[in-house]
Scaffold this active site. Structure first.
Site, PDB file in Angstrom:
ATOM      1  N   ILE A 483      55.982  22.457  74.150  1.00 13.62           N
ATOM      2  CA  ILE A 483      56.649  23.387  75.060  1.00 13.62           C
ATOM      3  C   ILE A 483      57.233  24.567  74.279  1.00 13.62           C
ATOM      4  CG2 ILE A 483      58.554  23.662  76.685  1.00 13.62           C
ATOM      5  CD1 ILE A 483      58.157  20.697  77.435  1.00 13.62           C
ATOM      6  N   THR A 563      63.386  20.045  73.404  1.00 12.77           N
ATOM      7  CA  THR A 563      63.140  18.701  72.901  1.00 12.77           C
ATOM      8  C   THR A 563      63.424  17.691  74.005  1.00 12.77           C
ATOM      9  OG1 THR A 563      65.398  18.134  72.189  1.00 12.77           O
ATOM     10  CG2 THR A 563      64.086  19.513  70.705  1.00 12.77           C
ATOM     11  N   LYS A 587      66.014  16.584  80.288  1.00 13.24           N
ATOM     12  CA  LYS A 587      66.708  16.049  81.464  1.00 13.24           C
ATOM     13  C   LYS A 587      67.928  15.204  81.124  1.00 13.24           C
ATOM     14  CE  LYS A 587      62.842  14.163  82.931  1.00 13.24           C
ATOM     15  NZ  LYS A 587      61.799  14.894  82.188  1.00 13.24           N
ATOM     16  N   GLU A 614      65.881  24.789  85.185  1.00 12.75           N
ATOM     17  CA  GLU A 614      64.857  24.740  86.241  1.00 12.75           C
ATOM     18  C   GLU A 614      63.743  23.767  85.899  1.00 12.75           C
ATOM     19  OE1 GLU A 614      63.284  24.695  89.320  1.00 12.75           O
ATOM     20  OE2 GLU A 614      64.441  26.552  89.494  1.00 12.75           O
ATOM     21  N   VAL A 617      62.994  19.500  86.559  1.00  7.45           N
ATOM     22  CA  VAL A 617      62.237  18.886  87.651  1.00  7.45           C
ATOM     23  C   VAL A 617      61.098  19.813  88.035  1.00  7.45           C
ATOM     24  CG1 VAL A 617      62.325  17.982  90.010  1.00  7.45           C
ATOM     25  CG2 VAL A 617      64.333  17.783  88.532  1.00  7.45           C
ATOM     26  N   ALA A 619      58.590  21.055  86.176  1.00  7.44           N
ATOM     27  CA  ALA A 619      58.143  22.026  85.169  1.00  7.44           C
ATOM     28  C   ALA A 619      58.498  23.441  85.617  1.00  7.44           C
ATOM     29  CB  ALA A 619      56.655  21.864  84.899  1.00  7.44           C
ATOM     30  N   GLY A 672      45.507  11.800  78.599  1.00  7.32           N
ATOM     31  CA  GLY A 672      46.800  12.229  78.070  1.00  7.32           C
ATOM     32  C   GLY A 672      47.875  12.417  79.121  1.00  7.32           C
ATOM     33  N   GLU A 675      52.344   8.306  78.941  1.00  7.27           N
ATOM     34  CA  GLU A 675      52.908   8.045  77.624  1.00  7.27           C
ATOM     35  C   GLU A 675      51.999   7.043  76.908  1.00  7.27           C
ATOM     36  OE1 GLU A 675      55.538   9.534  76.306  1.00  7.27           O
ATOM     37  OE2 GLU A 675      55.860  10.733  78.120  1.00  7.27           O
ATOM     38  N   ASP A 686      61.471   7.983  84.906  1.00  7.28           N
ATOM     39  CA  ASP A 686      61.463   9.440  84.803  1.00  7.28           C
ATOM     40  C   ASP A 686      61.664  10.080  86.172  1.00  7.28           C
ATOM     41  OD1 ASP A 686      60.999  11.905  83.229  1.00  7.28           O
ATOM     42  OD2 ASP A 686      59.262  12.090  84.541  1.00  7.28           O
ATOM     43  N   LYS A 690      64.822  12.479  87.831  1.00  4.34           N
ATOM     44  CA  LYS A 690      64.590  13.749  88.529  1.00  4.34           C
ATOM     45  C   LYS A 690      65.219  13.762  89.914  1.00  4.34           C
ATOM     46  CE  LYS A 690      60.295  14.715  86.016  1.00  4.34           C
ATOM     47  NZ  LYS A 690      58.819  14.800  86.089  1.00  4.34           N
TER      48      LYS A 690
END
Length: 825
Positions: A483, A563, A587, A614, A617, A619, A672, A675, A686, A690
């Site tokens: 990112i 990160t 997050k 932003e 949640v 992206a 991919g 995880e 996850d 969110k």
């Protein structure tokens, strides 16, 4: 006698400082003479020589024999100039003249050394050698080039009183002397700056910076067409370019504006130099010896109108603020007069005054060198009031390590909101105003701030008031992986566009990854950041990195955390407290304890900075911004339904009758999407984080434990000892998943793993939806969110699109950055 076509030029110490700079001066003079200009020229001492002469005198007065070595250095410097400016055949006469002055100087210093005393009168004579030497050398260099030049000792023309160090000019006699002299001599007059003499012929000086004053005195006496002040900058600037890199030249400025800027620290011209010119309505030009073709700044009675509300920003770097307070001051006449008269008697100059309308206190700024003495003077002056309790026992206070910033411009009279802009720009950068003052003329607004915040404040104010010029945003990035790397690539690709179309310069000041960090206040080259980080970076230490951000104290600073580090969030709070905005896709901070979430929100509001996330949640999808906009407008959320995992979206979009669940999960892992251990995605944790964040954004104060999670996987899959064993158990559960997907298909529906917020409760569960539901036609790995609110009731507001991926997440970070840029502007 009138000399309407004459110009008076003055060259400062930098212009007269070296052989090369003096050659540039001569070139400028030759150009004027070739254009048939009638000129007179005033010279300062070679740069730094005046200070050296004072130091030599002090050493001699203390019988320190080392003064001879320093004197030798001064002597050598002048002889180097002679040899560099004149051919050998022309040097002997000039060297003799310089030698004569040096011998006179040596005799003076011997006398000082013998009597071990250096009076101000003797200091004036000592300092005069600087101008006398430089003017002698330049005059000889001009003659050697065929120019009919004459050395003019200003002491024979400028008559002053005997206030040594800051002598006052007798203009009636001085003007007559100058006019008579110029009526008699037609050759180019090379005039010594800074010095004059009493009626008895005793040498005086006109105050530091007095060479400008000399030029103005001569210009006024001769009613010159213009007075040109030649220095080493391109005129008067909107701010000090050493502190504000985006400062630019002011084309025209009024006398009053120039006086205000000069009083508050602008060193290009010396304030008293304006007075004689002002009286005769003579314009001054401030020009650059080293860039003579540049138009510079014209200082005159009236300046051209501009689009800016202010003309310039100036500062005094180090001041002390004194405050006198007490209830006994209220309504008592003469208190201010006694206070300032006492300071005047002890020759303590006041820079700025601010008084509360209640008359309970008076505060004023002075040179910090005088602070302790000023306190003693006032304690003695107001001893009766202190004893009577009219002034508090600690009512005379001194605060040090402060600076003054002055925002100056006659345009403020025609513009509204100047004060608002000034104080807002300071507030948004966490800069506290200790005191403020504004005259009724609306020419100047002055603020007193912490000295540590001076550079930051100057840049912030300049960026706000001169917005047609490029403003800056200073970024500190942690995380240069997928990112962070994508973000830097986007930034590099868009930097020209942002500067051209948005007038925005992005400075990446800091980069940090797991092993290396790099900080550069001047900005890191985005075309080569990877090599720079690798070659010049230091071992990463997040505490040190954050400390450097605070020490840099740059305006418009933004910390970006790209990160997933759980420990880095502890630095958010101190950064916000330091008035650094924070952007993060991470997050962890917003999905931890509710109290911590609120603390970050409240700190950002209190400090006037931004905490933006932003990309927590969806992206780059505008999910959180939409919630915040609806909440701010007064809408009420009734229900949120969402698919918030790209991984789970891909799995259930591709899990249909005739396919095996285990095969779809294997495909997701191979592409991919998951995880390394797919259970990290299939556990729903996850998604739980969110929906928790979205709940909090709608005003529901949930804790992580309040989220109800219906597991997707059977217990034996979750407890498998390894990833390989997990897939074995998942194959064994094939019948369970086949039954689920077939049952949904039999109803004409499809499986979706959905997060729901309704009636203050949040849950995650595997549900079936029919063709009439907006989630039915979802495909790929898209996210989708449905908002049912009082306004969007019968037809919910739906946001849909890619909810994962480095590029879209980086663009979400980019959008948050642009939002902060707009806010700070």
């Amino acid at each position: 006698m009138r000399y309407f076509q004459m110009k008076v030029l003055k060259f400062g110490g930098t212009s007269c400082g070296t052989v090369e700079s003096i050659k540039q001066v001569i070139s400028i003079l030759q150009s004027n003479l070739e254009n048939n200009e009638k000129i007179a020229v005033v010279y300062s001492a070679m740069g730094g020589v005046t200070n050296q002469l004072i130091e030599i005198g002090r050493m001699a007065a203390h019988a320190n024999p080392e003064y001879m070595a320093l004197l030798k250095a001064v002597e050598d410097r002048h002889f180097v100039a002679v040899r560099g400016l004149l051919e050998v055949k022309n040097q002997s006469s000039s060297i003799a003249k310089v030698r004569g002055l040096i011998n006179e100087l040596e005799d003076l210093l011997k006398g000082i050394s013998l009597i071990r005393e250096l009076s101000q009168r003797t200091t004036d004579l000592l300092m005069s050698f600087g101008e006398r030497l430089s003017t002698t050398i330049i005059t000889e260099a001009l003659r050697a080039r065929g120019i009919n030049a004459a050395f003019c000792d200003a002491r024979t023309l400028i008559q002053t009183n005997a206030t040594y160090g800051f002598a006052e000019v007798n203009f009636e006699i001085t003007n007559k002397n100058i006019q008579t002299h110029f009526a008699q001599y037609t050759d180019l007059q090379c005039i010594t700056g800074f010095i004059g003499a009493t009626s008895e012929g005793v040498t005086t000086t006109l105050g530091r910076g007095g060479s400008d004053y000399t030029a103005s005195i001569f210009g006024a006496a001769l009613e010159a067409e213009v007075i040109e002040i030649w220095t080493d900058v391109d005129g008067m600037m909107t701010a000090d370019p050493r502190k504000v890199p985006t400062a630019f030249t002011i084309p025209t400025i009024t006398y009053a504006e120039a006086m205000e800027l000069s009083h508050f620290g602008a060193k290009v011209i010396y304030p008293p130099s304006l007075q004689p010119a002002f009286a005769q309505n003579i314009p001054l030009k401030v020009l650059n010896t080293f860039n003579p073709s540049f138009v510079g700044t014209v200082v005159s009675r009236v300046a051209e109108a501009t689009d800016y509300a202010i003309t310039g920003i100036s500062s005094i770097d180090d001041i002390a603020l004194m405050n006198v307070q007490g209830s006994g001051l209220i309504g008592v006449a003469g208190v201010s007069a006694r206070l300032f008269s006492a300071l005047s008697r002890h020759k303590i100059s006041v820079i700025l005054i601010s008084q509360a309308s209640s008359e309970h206190s008076i505060c004023f700024a002075i040179d910090p060198k005088n602070a302790d003495r000023a306190k003693e003077v006032l304690e003695q002056t107001f001893a009766p009031e202190i004893a009577a309790g009219d002034i508090d026992r600690d009512g005379i206070q001194v605060a040090k390590n402060l600076s003054i910033i002055a925002v100056v411009g006659e345009g403020m009279r025609r513009s509204t909101g100047v004060s608002g802009k000034l104080f807002t720009s300071l507030g948004k950068n966490g800069i506290n105003v200790v005191a403020t003052a504004q005259g009724s003329s609306e020419l100047n607004i002055s603020v007193v701030i912490s000295k540590n915040d001076l550079s930051k404040a100057l840049n912030a104010i300049h960026g706000v008031f001169f917005q047609s010029e490029v403003r800056s945003l200073n970024l500190f990035l942690v995380g240069t992986g997928l990112i962070g790397g994508a973000f830097l690539n986007q930034l590099a690709a868009q930097s020209d566009y942002l500067r051209r179309e948005k007038l925005l310069k992005i400075n990446v000041v800091g980069l940090a990854r797991s092993k290396k960090m790099l900080l550069d206040a001047g900005g890191i080259d985005l075309q080569n950041w990877q090599n720079l980080l690798m070659d010049e970076g230091k071992t990463t230490s997040l505490p040190a990195y954050v400390q450097r951000i605070k020490e840099f104290n740059l305006p418009n600073s933004v910390f970006i955390d790209c990160t997933s580090d759980k420990d880095i969030i502890k630095y958010y709070q101190p950064l916000l407290e330091a008035s650094v905005s924070v952007i993060t896709p991470n997050k962890v901070a917003n999905s931890g304890p509710y109290a911590e979430y609120r603390r970050l929100q409240q700190t950002a509001v209190r400090k006037g900075v931004k905490f933006l996330y932003e990309t927590n949640v969806g992206a780059g999808l505008p999910i959180i911004n939409t919630i915040q906009g609806l909440m701010a407008s007064g809408d009420t959320f009734l229900k949120i339904e969402a698919i918030l995992s790209g991984t789970l979206s891909f799995i259930f979009n591709n899990f249909k009758p005739g396919t095996r669940f285990v095969d779809v999960v294997r495909e997701a892992k191979a592409k991919g999407y998951t995880e390394p251990d797919p259970r990290d995605d299939l556990s729903g944790m996850d998604v739980a984080r969110k929906i928790l964040i979205l709940a909090r954004e709608t005003g529901v104060p949930l804790e992580p434990a309040d989220i109800t999670i219906d597991p997707i996987l059977p217990e034996n899959c979750l407890k498998a000892s390894s990833v390989d064993n997990f897939f074995i158990e998942l194959e064994n559960a094939d019948a369970y998943f086949t039954e689920l997907v077939q049952a949904a298909a039999d109803k004409g529906e499809t499986l979706r793993y959905m997060a729901t917020l309704e009636n203050g409760k949040a849950s995650l569960q595997l549900r079936t939806v029919g063709a009439d539901h907006p989630f039915y036609s979802l495909s790929g790995a898209d996210n989708i969110v449905s908002f049912t609110t009082e306004r969007y009731n019968s037809r919910p507001l739906v946001i849909k699109g890619p909810g994962a991926g480095a590029e879209v997440t980086a663009s979400g970070v980019f959008a948050d950055m642009m939002s902060i840029s707009s806010y700070l502007a």
